[in-house]
Design a protein around this motif. Structure first.
Motif, PDB file in Angstrom:
ATOM      1  N   UNK A 149       0.827  -1.197   0.000  1.00 57.59           N
ATOM      2  CA  UNK A 149       0.000   0.000   0.000  1.00 57.59           C
ATOM      3  C   UNK A 149       0.869   1.257   0.000  1.00 57.59           C
ATOM      4  N   UNK A 150       1.899   1.240   0.845  1.00 56.17           N
ATOM      5  CA  UNK A 150       2.784   2.414   0.897  1.00 56.17           C
ATOM      6  C   UNK A 150       3.503   2.622  -0.426  1.00 56.17           C
ATOM      7  N   UNK A 151       3.927   1.489  -1.026  1.00 60.41           N
ATOM      8  CA  UNK A 151       4.603   1.567  -2.309  1.00 60.41           C
ATOM      9  C   UNK A 151       3.699   2.246  -3.329  1.00 60.41           C
ATOM     10  N   UNK A 152       2.446   1.777  -3.362  1.00 60.12           N
ATOM     11  CA  UNK A 152       1.484   2.319  -4.314  1.00 60.12           C
ATOM     12  C   UNK A 152       1.267   3.810  -4.051  1.00 60.12           C
ATOM     13  N   UNK A 153       1.109   4.145  -2.770  1.00 57.44           N
ATOM     14  CA  UNK A 153       0.895   5.547  -2.402  1.00 57.44           C
ATOM     15  C   UNK A 153       2.072   6.413  -2.831  1.00 57.44           C
ATOM     16  N   UNK A 154       3.268   5.858  -2.678  1.00 56.27           N
ATOM     17  CA  UNK A 154       4.468   6.620  -3.063  1.00 56.27           C
ATOM     18  C   UNK A 154       4.477   6.886  -4.557  1.00 56.27           C
ATOM     19  N   UNK A 155       4.107   5.824  -5.345  1.00 55.79           N
ATOM     20  CA  UNK A 155       4.112   5.995  -6.795  1.00 55.79           C
ATOM     21  C   UNK A 155       3.105   7.066  -7.217  1.00 55.79           C
ATOM     22  N   UNK A 156       1.901   7.018  -6.598  1.00 53.26           N
ATOM     23  CA  UNK A 156       0.897   8.032  -6.966  1.00 53.26           C
ATOM     24  C   UNK A 156       1.409   9.422  -6.607  1.00 53.26           C
ATOM     25  N   UNK A 157       1.992   9.514  -5.393  1.00 51.93           N
ATOM     26  CA  UNK A 157       2.500  10.809  -4.939  1.00 51.93           C
ATOM     27  C   UNK A 157       3.538  11.371  -5.883  1.00 51.93           C
ATOM     28  N   UNK A 158       4.434  10.484  -6.365  1.00 51.05           N
ATOM     29  CA  UNK A 158       5.482  11.029  -7.237  1.00 51.05           C
ATOM     30  C   UNK A 158       4.943  11.327  -8.628  1.00 51.05           C
ATOM     31  N   UNK A 159       3.885  10.591  -9.041  1.00 50.67           N
ATOM     32  CA  UNK A 159       3.257  10.923 -10.322  1.00 50.67           C
ATOM     33  C   UNK A 159       2.679  12.335 -10.290  1.00 50.67           C
ATOM     34  N   UNK A 160       2.164  12.711  -9.098  1.00 50.75           N
ATOM     35  CA  UNK A 160       1.564  14.040  -8.971  1.00 50.75           C
ATOM     36  C   UNK A 160       2.611  15.139  -9.097  1.00 50.75           C
ATOM     37  N   UNK A 161       3.887  14.753  -8.940  1.00 50.94           N
ATOM     38  CA  UNK A 161       4.921  15.801  -8.937  1.00 50.94           C
ATOM     39  C   UNK A 161       5.912  15.668 -10.081  1.00 50.94           C
ATOM     40  N   UNK A 162       5.618  14.837 -11.070  1.00 48.80           N
ATOM     41  CA  UNK A 162       6.558  14.749 -12.173  1.00 48.80           C
ATOM     42  C   UNK A 162       5.859  14.959 -13.518  1.00 48.80           C
ATOM     43  N   UNK A 163       6.584  15.590 -14.417  1.00 43.27           N
ATOM     44  CA  UNK A 163       6.028  15.830 -15.749  1.00 43.27           C
ATOM     45  C   UNK A 163       6.880  15.159 -16.803  1.00 43.27           C
ATOM     46  N   UNK A 164       7.883  14.395 -16.361  1.00 42.02           N
ATOM     47  CA  UNK A 164       8.780  13.797 -17.343  1.00 42.02           C
ATOM     48  C   UNK A 164       8.208  12.481 -17.859  1.00 42.02           C
ATOM     49  N   UNK A 165       8.084  12.417 -19.167  1.00 41.19           N
ATOM     50  CA  UNK A 165       7.381  11.310 -19.808  1.00 41.19           C
ATOM     51  C   UNK A 165       7.962   9.952 -19.401  1.00 41.19           C
ATOM     52  N   UNK A 166       9.298   9.830 -19.428  1.00 39.39           N
ATOM     53  CA  UNK A 166       9.915   8.532 -19.137  1.00 39.39           C
ATOM     54  C   UNK A 166       9.581   8.083 -17.725  1.00 39.39           C
ATOM     55  N   UNK A 167       9.683   9.001 -16.780  1.00 39.26           N
ATOM     56  CA  UNK A 167       9.401   8.639 -15.389  1.00 39.26           C
ATOM     57  C   UNK A 167       7.943   8.227 -15.249  1.00 39.26           C
ATOM     58  N   UNK A 168       7.044   8.959 -15.908  1.00 43.52           N
ATOM     59  CA  UNK A 168       5.622   8.632 -15.797  1.00 43.52           C
ATOM     60  C   UNK A 168       5.380   7.205 -16.283  1.00 43.52           C
ATOM     61  N   UNK A 169       5.997   6.850 -17.403  1.00 45.10           N
ATOM     62  CA  UNK A 169       5.803   5.508 -17.954  1.00 45.10           C
ATOM     63  C   UNK A 169       6.303   4.442 -16.971  1.00 45.10           C
TER      64      UNK A 169
END
Lengths: 492, 454
Positions: A149-169
């Motif tokens: 759950x924490x892992x998932x939460x972390x991924x969502x959190x970082x998605x909210x703060x990144x605009x770089x296409x490669x990282x998003x993928x």
């Protein structure tokens, strides 16, 4: 004269507005989120679980109180693709990220849709109750569930703060793996898919051309700058009415903090400038009196060398020599009083006697800074004046040398000295950051230094604006004093 | 023929005598009369040499060495270099990474060390905790024994708390200090001279253009800023993430875009010049510049610099840029005053009446004749730029912690008064450099402009 003064004061206004704009521009670019900082100072920091409820509400209120939910300025210049109500997004990093995404896509509707879907996903992943899942499925341990759950939460959190296409993928892939490998996360598959479609739509329906057309948005008087400057009539009174806001360190009003500290810096600069005059005026007179003598030449060389000596070096040297158990321990190392001995009920004389040893080294360093400069100016000014015709006339009519120098020459050589005096006003509010840091004097300089280390921007920009104002006042006072000292100067 | 030759010769002689009395030569003779200033100039040259050759003066890698039959020049190669070392029989001995190898531990048959055998950042773990210059210092020899330090490896000026050699720090600090002076004053001079020249030459009334051109120029600058900086925000950020060079390159492109867009809009005004739009208006450029100078002067400079450095990223290059951007007012004032004087002189009026373009008159005729006082204020400016940078490093603001500067060394000394060498030596280094620049500035003021002599 009065007319001139009024005219000058009127020119303060556009200058002050410009200075306050510079100060404000710097402060809004400052790193960090003030609300996080203030709530940390108030002790509202906790884990993600605890934060969700009450403290979130407190933060929201704080944000509103600080006016951070308002647009920054009266207007903004963006491009056609940008959203003019972006300031309503509360999180600073989300805001920056949305801006970057929008720059890539140019389609604000698609971007905001993506953002909303992401927020939904975050909310759903947070609502997961680990205990329930463990109770239902005995094969799972609390640790694995929490970890996933924490892992998932972390991924969502970082998605909210990144605009770089490669990282998003990459993040999408990781979340996909998490959802498929953990059955208890399977209900997140649907919102995740929605996020992905929204993400794809952002680029499928991109309108990049819109980012090349400038657009001006008008927000009106309800904005952060306006409220900082003149207040909103409710929470804040504004800079011009003496409300400088609150410190991010401890939430204290900045006006109070400055009022407590300013006297120390003001006193020190007053005493030191007075001392500097006391030393440098006689030096100037003597040099002019005995021009080109060996003493004069030697003195001017020494003054030149002293002038190039940085005051922080001098201060540290003084500490090394006179406040050091290895050499001479004549003076205390830091502060202006000994908290174990100092008693606030003492008489003025007792206080002064107690503080004197603490103040001697700082005053020497403070004085030193202006003394070398002032002496050089005095010397040059005096020599220049002594060679003028009216001095020769004075001598020719039989006046004594003392009278010639003291009565005729001195008065005219005071003009540059006045210029130095005008620097005392900004010095009082700004203090001497370096000297106060060396000797740990709790004046304005040290306060600014600590504010800088702690990113306390309201304090910094207040000092910034005030010292700009006081510099202008200083120039005005100097100009008026010129007219008093020199009758040839008049402002009519 | 004879006549021609004679005239030719006379001309040559005239030219020669003229050359002998050229202003430059006169100024140089005047400058040379000031012995202290001349000594300062030589000292400055020495400082420049030290700064240029810093990596070869202080380096913990040898300049030359023989290791297992291989001849190596470790100080002259890139930090990232690594070699597999084979001995004379061709047997593999060791994989050598140049930057992390402790060369003092190797069994070198022949070696020439740098004069100071330590690098600025490298920590000597046997001499931590402020090893005094004359005090006890330890050394680990190639045999692995800890012994008293040999004279060759003694930290002549002591070390700091984590065992960095002070002498080496001072040598590398020279580089930074001189660079601060050069870069920041370079930026300040470009801004100051251009703005001062425009303000002084044109004043408020002399720069005239058709109304439409004026409007479109302003609009063009706005659009240029939008495309150059607003639009390229993310490219600029990405450039600076790559490093200072990348960032500068992106800024250069941005400036080109701004100029290009402005020029485009100016050209656009050509076909629109009719009727009221064609009326000439004057651009109050002097007012703009003077107000700008006044504004910048009314904010205490150190406070301004400190406030900006607190907001932006910590980098020595950014500190230099900020010192430069806030330091142009004095240069602009001097240039402006000089242009006001020169504007009415015959040679400028001649250039104008010959129909030369304003740019040519300004840069080719007026500017070379107005640089003398500007040069003096640049020299004084370098001294104060170095002072400001060392003050900032002393406060620990702006300059990253891993960069050794004179100011940061002095600050280490302040925190531990027992380490007097960390106070005395960096302080003297700062003091000498500033004195040198001030001396040169004052002597050249006396030489270039006798009216200002004091």
């Amino acid at each position: 004269m009065l007319k001139y003064t009024i005219k000058r004061i009127l020119t303060f206004i556009p200058m002050l507005i410009a200075i306050s704009l510079i100060a404000f521009l710097i402060s809004i670019n400052a790193p960090g989120d003030p609300v996080e900082r203030l709530s940390k100072a108030a002790g509202n920091e906790g884990s993600a679980d605890q934060q969700s409820g009450a403290s979130k509400k407190i933060k929201q209120e704080l944000r509103k109180k600080l006016g951070l939910d308002l647009p920054i300025f009266y207007m903004s210049i963006t491009d056609l693709a940008s959203c003019d109500t972006l300031y309503k997004v509360q999180d600073k990093y989300h805001k920056a990220n949305l801006e970057a995404l929008n720059h890539q896509s140019g389609n604000w509707e698609a971007v905001s849709n993506y953002y909303k879907k992401l927020l939904v996903l975050q909310k759903e992943s947070q609502q997961l109750n680990a205990k329930h899942i463990v109770e239902e499925d005995a094969n799972l341990s609390l640790n694995t569930v929490n970890e996933a759950r924490n892992q998932f939460g972390f991924e969502v959190g970082s998605l909210l703060e990144t605009a770089e296409e490669e990282i998003i993928v990459i993040k999408f892939d990781k979340m996909e793996v998490l959802v498929t490998s953990n059955t208890f996360l399977s209900h997140l598959a649907a919102p995740l898919a929605l996020v992905k479609t929204a993400h794809a739509a952002m680029f499928a329906n991109a309108t990049r051309w819109k980012t090349y057309i400038p657009a001006i948005n008008w927000y009106g008087g309800k904005n952060q700058y306006h409220i900082w400057l003149v207040g909103d009539g409710k929470y804040r009174k504004g800079l011009i009415r003496g409300d400088f806001g609150i410190s991010y360190i401890d939430g204290q009003p900045i006006a109070d903090k400055i009022w407590q500290k300013v006297w120390i810096s003001f006193g020190l600069s007053l005493v030191s400038i007075f001392l500097a005059y006391l030393i440098s005026i006689p030096i100037g007179i003597y040099s002019a009196y005995k021009k080109d003598s060996a003493v004069d030449k030697g003195m001017s060389l020494i003054l030149f060398i002293l002038y190039s000596m940085p005051s922080f070096f001098v201060g540290t040297l003084l500490l090394l020599q006179f406040a050091n158990p290895d050499n001479l321990s004549w003076f205390p190392v830091s502060g202006i009083q000994d908290p174990t001995l100092f008693d606030s009920n003492w008489s003025m004389w007792m206080k002064f006697k107690h503080r004197l040893p603490f103040l001697i080294l700082p005053i020497i360093t403070y004085t030193y800074g202006s003394f070398a400069f002032l002496s050089r100016i005095m010397r040059v000014g005096m020599i220049d004046i002594v060679s003028q015709d009216y001095i020769r006339t004075a001598r020719a009519k039989g006046l004594g040398e003392g009278k010639v120098i003291l009565k005729h020459a001195l008065r005219n050589s005071l003009l540059p000295v006045i210029t130095v005096f005008s620097a005392i006003f900004p010095m009082a509010i700004g203090g001497s950051i370096i000297i106060e840091m060396i000797f740990s004097i709790p004046g304005m300089g040290l306060e600014i230094y600590n504010s800088l280390l702690n990113y306390d921007y309201p304090m910094i920009i207040t000092v910034f604006t005030l010292s700009g104002f006081l510099t202008m006042v200083g120039y005005l006072v100097a100009d008026l004093l010129y007219a008093v000292v020199d009758p040839r100067i008049s402002y009519k | 023929m004879q006549w021609l030759t004679q005239e030719f010769l006379t001309n040559r002689i005239m030219q020669n005598t003229n050359e002998n009395f050229s202003f430059k030569k006169y100024a140089w003779t005047q400058f040379k009369k000031n012995k202290i200033a001349l000594v300062s100039l030589y000292l400055l040259l020495i400082l420049v040499v030290i700064a240029l050759f810093a990596p070869y003066i202080a380096n913990d890698r040898p300049l030359y060495c023989e290791y297992e039959g291989n001849t190596l020049y470790p100080a002259f190669v890139a930090d990232t270099r690594s070699d597999s070392i084979f001995n004379t029989e061709g047997k593999f001995v060791q994989f050598l990474q140049y930057d992390i190898t402790d060369w003092r531990q190797l069994d070198l048959t022949a070696v020439i060390w740098a004069p100071i055998p330590y690098s600025a950042g490298s920590m000597d773990r046997y001499n931590r905790d402020y090893a005094a210059p004359g005090g006890e210092q330890r050394f680990k020899n190639p045999a692995g024994e800890i012994i008293d330090i040999p004279a060759r490896f003694r930290h002549r000026l002591g070390t700091d708390g984590i065992g960095r050699d002070l002498a080496s720090g001072l040598i590398h600090g020279t580089r930074i200090s001189l660079m601060v002076g050069l870069v920041s004053m370079g930026i300040a001079s470009v801004i100051g001279i251009i703005l001062g020249a425009l303000a002084g030459f044109f004043g408020d009334t002399k720069l005239k253009m058709p109304r439409i051109k004026y409007w479109l120029t302003l609009f063009g600058i706005f659009m240029g800023l939008f495309y150059g900086f607003g639009q390229r925000k993310y490219e600029l950020a990405a450039g600076f993430n790559e490093g200072f060079g990348g960032g500068m390159w992106e800024i250069f492109i941005s400036i080109l875009i701004i100029i290009g867009v402005t020029v485009f809009f100016r050209l656009l005004s050509k076909p629109l010049q009719f009727g009221k739009l064609k009326e000439e208006v004057s651009v109050p450029i002097d007012t703009f510049v003077s107000r700008g100078i006044e504004l910048l002067n009314s904010i205490p400079r150190l406070l301004l610099i400190i406030t900006i450095t607190a907001v932006v990223e910590r980098s020595i290059w950014i500190v230099m840029m900020i010192i430069g951007i806030t330091g142009w007012t004095r240069i602009a004032r001097f240039t402006r005053a000089e242009f006001l004087r020169i504007r009415s002189l015959e040679f400028v009026q001649a250039a104008e009446s010959l129909g030369y373009s304003s740019a040519r008159t300004i840069f080719k005729h007026a500017l070379p004749n107005s640089l003398a006082p500007v040069f003096v204020s640049i020299a004084f400016g370098i001294a104060s730029a170095i002072l400001i940078e060392s003050g900032l490093s002393f406060l620990g603001i702006g300059v990253p912690d891993d960069i050794v500067t004179w100011g940061s060394l002095l600050n280490l000394g302040r925190q531990n008064l027992e380490a007097w060498w960390l106070i005395i030596y960096p302080g003297i280094a700062i003091f000498i450099t500033i004195t040198i620049y001030n001396m040169i500035a004052e002597a050249s003021r006396d030489a270039l402009d006798p009216r200002l002599k004091s």
